[in-house]
Design an enzyme around this catalytic site. Sequence first.
Site: not given
Ligand SMILES: Cc1cc2nc3c(=O)[nH]c(=O)nc-3n(C[C@H](O)[C@H](O)[C@H](O)COP(=O)(O)OP(=O)(O)OC[C@H]3O[C@@H](n4cnc5c(N)ncnc54)[C@H](O)[C@@H]3O)c2cc1C
Length: 448
Positions: A36-37, A46, A73, A304
């Site tokens: 994790e970066a 959200c 875990r 998720n």
């Molecule tokens: C303010 C806000 C409100 C939201 N509200 C909603 C909602 O109401 N309903 C809904 O369904 N969705 C909502 N979302 C969207 C939801 O939060 C995202 O879809 C979800 O977080 C995506 O999860 P993810 O694990 O795919 O990616 P992310 O949460 O973007 O996590 C990806 C992780 O990967 C890490 N990473 C990236 N590149 C690298 C690398 N090269 N090496 C190591 N680590 C890396 C990043 O640091 C980050 O921590 C909202 C988002 C925001 C910002």
Amino acid sequence: MSQNSRVVVIGGVAAGMSAASQLKRLRPEVEVTVLEAGGDVSYGACGMPYVLENRGDMESQIVVTAEQFRQERHIDVRLHTRALKIDRLVQVVTAQTPNGEAAFPYDQLLIATGARPVIPPLPGIDLPGVRPLKALEDGRWWSAQIREAQRVVIVGGGYIGLEMAQALQARGLSVTVVEQAPRLIARWSEAASTAALRALEGRGIKVRCDVSVAAIEGEGKVEAVVLSGGERLLADRVLLAIGVRPNSELAADAGLTLGPAGAIITDHACRTSDAHIFAAGDCATAPHRITGQPAWIPLGSTANKQGKTAGEAMAGQEAGFAGIVGTAIFETCGQVFATTGLSVAQAQEAGFDPVAATVLGATQAHGMPHPGRTSVTLIADRSGRLLGAEIYGDEGVKGRIDTVAALLGVGGTVTDLGDTDLAYCPPQSPVWDPLLIAAHKVAQKIGG
Ligand SMILES: Cc1cc2nc3c(=O)[nH]c(=O)nc-3n(C[C@H](O)[C@H](O)[C@H](O)COP(=O)(O)OP(=O)(O)OC[C@H]3O[C@@H](n4cnc5c(N)ncnc54)[C@H](O)[C@@H]3O)c2cc1C
């Protein structure tokens, strides 16, 4: 070592940690390493606007800490560790760790790198006081800044911009939303945009549409936002909320197949074009259940589910993510907005012959003291197959949109919807629910 015994996960939020946890549950003997970066894992982005509005503790958004993942875990979580390169030939990820570069060999790899906020290349964009809201660290920043802030300009009138407009206004700040498109939530119907505008203005939030930001100005910190016509909006903080882009560069450099918006193409098991590499969440596409095509709709709900699916698939199970229909919901200033499936334009683009009807109705039965209002637009193909819905209003929006989403997922028709035995009692809905009336209207249009 047995086959597939080393799994590396890149990215530790919704998709990455769901996958790692599910995999460990199913195959505890597998070594799982998460790179994790950032400095946080497993949090709910959200909820951040609501935490800000309610003066809550941003740390409450952390679901499970890195230490808990390690201790309880048995997942090897490496914080501040950025993956730099994937070598598919030798199956190794090279990463920048706090102690220099290191190699992480894998039998199976999950890319869960999420999305990043779009930062426009504007003069003054790097001034202190200008920031998006994406990661938990952004949430902490806004939580601290909000106490001193007085005037905030929100660049972008999409759902995050509007959720934050409500939150900041509720905290007593002067808020202006600037939207480049002619209207707020521009991908929605004009009527929905108007409802959003009224809701914001009703709370004293200023809205400027059809105008772009030319520059951000200030001496050492942000002081004003300059619009394309030359007007200066005073601001001591600026929220950038103009969308996100998938973090798919690692995948692209490794030669994996990309799809819409440059997101990583995945199948129903979240497998990429390399059988040893999976992708899930905001960096990836998901199969769309109506068009049958890969779609990029970055949402926590999907991240998720895809993460869980990827975990099952990497554990060797017959995993199957059914796909998405694009169901999304948000609320701002007392109004709830939701969509599912295809809009009329998207349906046409996908080769359907869409028929739509809109019903404006009450949310409670006749004679109830405080009925709300709702708008239901239903879209179906001329064959009768349901294609989508847009629903907004004061209340009852989630139940109605979920009903349509459930039918979309199984290829339901307007007749199926019209025949649905919906619940009724006067404070919850009229006896003829607006959803049923909309279904009958569309059926009539098709029949006629
Ligand atoms: C303010 C806000 C409100 C939201 N509200 C909603 C909602 O109401 N309903 C809904 O369904 N969705 C909502 N979302 C969207 C939801 O939060 C995202 O879809 C979800 O977080 C995506 O999860 P993810 O694990 O795919 O990616 P992310 O949460 O973007 O996590 C990806 C992780 O990967 C890490 N990473 C990236 N590149 C690298 C690398 N090269 N090496 C190591 N680590 C890396 C990043 O640091 C980050 O921590 C909202 C988002 C925001 C910002």
